[in-house]
Design an enzyme around this catalytic site. Structure first.
Site, PDB file in Angstrom:
ATOM      1  N   SER A 106       0.845  -1.186   0.000  1.00 43.78           N
ATOM      2  CA  SER A 106       0.000   0.000   0.000  1.00 43.78           C
ATOM      3  C   SER A 106       0.880   1.235   0.000  1.00 43.78           C
ATOM      4  CB  SER A 106      -0.910  -0.006   1.235  1.00 43.78           C
ATOM      5  OG  SER A 106      -1.468   1.277   1.463  1.00 43.78           O
ATOM      6  N   ARG A 148     -22.336  -7.029 -46.052  1.00 38.83           N
ATOM      7  CA  ARG A 148     -21.242  -6.352 -45.358  1.00 38.83           C
ATOM      8  C   ARG A 148     -21.876  -5.275 -44.507  1.00 38.83           C
ATOM      9  NH1 ARG A 148     -16.630  -5.484 -47.787  1.00 38.83           N
ATOM     10  NH2 ARG A 148     -16.908  -7.648 -48.402  1.00 38.83           N
TER      11      ARG A 148
END
Length: 452
Positions: free
Chosen positions: A287, A326
């Site tokens: 930490s 497409r």
């Protein structure tokens, strides 16, 4: 300009270096999915197409050699390709132009012949997926091996089973680890099947293979098969420009894998809490403010991936609704989420292998926690054992009262039951021993470990 394997460059305005993605930073998946890796796959797809045509006499062998030699990713400028891709909406269009220039006028006509941009992009995406799945599968193998070892070693290590956050009945850590492993193997099987069956894409402008026929292919399906062989991919039954099952299946398997690994991470995060500490990571993270902290970082990063993966998969499932031959937008929407999924799962698999390989099991703490409820954790067993002796109603009444007293008076349930004249003939010590009430946990663990 050259690029490193991850396709990232540092500096102001540079590419993504993973600063906000510690889960995938430095992982094999990061390198396998970077811009440079995609560029490599695109060029591999283009070169394979020319080689496949040459193998069937549809292009000169010299052209195949020239295109393959020119398809060197270090010769192409990623940043320029990216900016020029805006004009046509995909990077294949400028890449084909640059590749043709690199090949030279004598053989440029055989670059990209008969293909459309989506053929190359989809095929490259499948190549990137295969190349990313290989290290993911290797990490899953490491993870399942570590979990198998934990399950064997702790086959009979008794711990509290918890339902809806509360103690329920005893279980074993061996069974828990075997369950984690079962999910990992499920994920492995899904990904392995996909890895072996991801298809190449070749259909031409509208999925009819018409251009290949126009260029002399009397059997265009044979060309598709030759193309797939060149790439080590499966030959598709049909061009899948708007039949997006390969991408959707990949999305589902990757999201499943993230969730499977996330289950292990969720349990580790819960059981490594300070108040519980039945497990701890082999090397926790520190930490910035609290020197005493040893955070479960690997589990945290896996949990983060498991939370993101379903939403990314949802985008890819949504792209299945692709119009015409497409789509405008549906195909384009797949690229980044799929790359993110591969990276997330690749990082999570790497972290899972590290997590399970170094996981510390605090068996003494698990045993001590069985007594936190003063024996109430075996109330289910007592209900079953006392009903034939006292009758169901009387057994329930007696146990309910004894349970309340155990909590209020801070006394063991067995001690209170021993004061009941109706129960003097029972071995209450055995009946209230939580280590003797694990059901078939051992046999279930053994059965789970038979799976390879």
């Amino acid at each position: 300009m050259t690029a490193d394997d991850a396709g990232d460059t540092a500096g102001p305005g540079g590419s993504d270096t993973g600063l906000l993605a510690p889960g995938r930073a430095g992982s094999p998946a990061e390198a396998a999915t970077g811009d440079f890796a995609f560029l490599t796959a695109l060029l591999d797809a283009e070169a394979a197409l020319t080689r496949a045509q040459a193998s069937l006499g549809l292009a000169p062998a010299e052209a195949a050699d020239a295109v393959t030699a020119a398809a060197d990713p270090s010769r192409f400028d990623l940043h320029t390709l990216a900016s020029r891709a805006r004009a046509g909406g995909n990077p294949v269009i400028p890449l084909v132009a640059d590749l043709g220039t690199a090949v030279g006028a004598g053989h440029a006509a055989f670059v990209h012949r008969g293909a459309t941009s989506q053929d190359i992009m989809d095929t490259a995406t499948m190549l990137v997926a295969v190349r990313t799945l290989d290290p993911i599968l290797a990490d899953l193998a490491r993870t399942q091996s570590a979990l198998a070892r934990l399950a064997r070693v702790h086959r009979d290590t008794v711990m509290p089973g918890r339902t809806l956050t509360q103690h329920a009945v005893p279980t074993t850590f061996g069974l828990k680890a075997a369950g984690w492993r079962s999910l990992v193997l499920d994920a492995r099987d899904r990904l392995q099947h996909l890895r072996d069956n991801l298809p190449a894409q070749l259909g031409g402008a509208a999925g009819t293979l018409a251009a290949l026929v126009a260029y002399g292919a009397s059997d265009p399906e044979a060309l598709v098969e030759a193309y797939a062989r060149e790439l080590g991919l499966a030959a598709p039954v049909l061009p899948w420009h708007t039949l997006r099952a390969p991408v959707a299946d990949l999305a589902g398997a990757l999201a499943f894998t993230a969730g499977a690994l996330g289950k292990t991470a969720a349990d580790v995060l819960t059981l490594s809490r300070t108040e519980i500490r039945e497990l701890s990571e082999g090397s926790g993270g520190g930490s910035s403010a609290m020197p005493h902290k040893a955070n479960p970082v690997r589990a945290t990063l896996i949990a983060a991936a498991a939370r993101r993966a379903p939403q990314l998969a949802a985008t890819l499932y949504g792209s299945m609704a692709a119009e015409d031959e497409r789509p405008a937008g549906a195909w384009h929407a797949e690229w980044e989420p799929l790359r993110d999924l591969l990276r997330l799962v690749g990082g999570a698999a790497r972290d899972a292998a590290e997590l399970t390989g170094g996981l510390r099991v605090h068996a003494d703490t698990m045993r001590a926690h069985l007594d936190l409820t003063h024996g109430l954790i075996v109330s289910e067993r007592l209900s079953a054992e006392l009903a034939p002796v006292l009758g169901r109603a009387r057994a329930k009444e007696l146990l309910t009262g004894a349970a309340r007293r155990a909590t209020a008076e801070d006394r063991p349930l067995g001690e209170l039951l021993a004061e009941e004249p109706e129960l003097t003939d029972l071995d209450l010590t055995a009946l209230t021993d939580p280590t003797r009430y694990t059901g078939s946990a051992g046999a279930l663990t053994d059965r789970a470990l038979e799976r390879r």
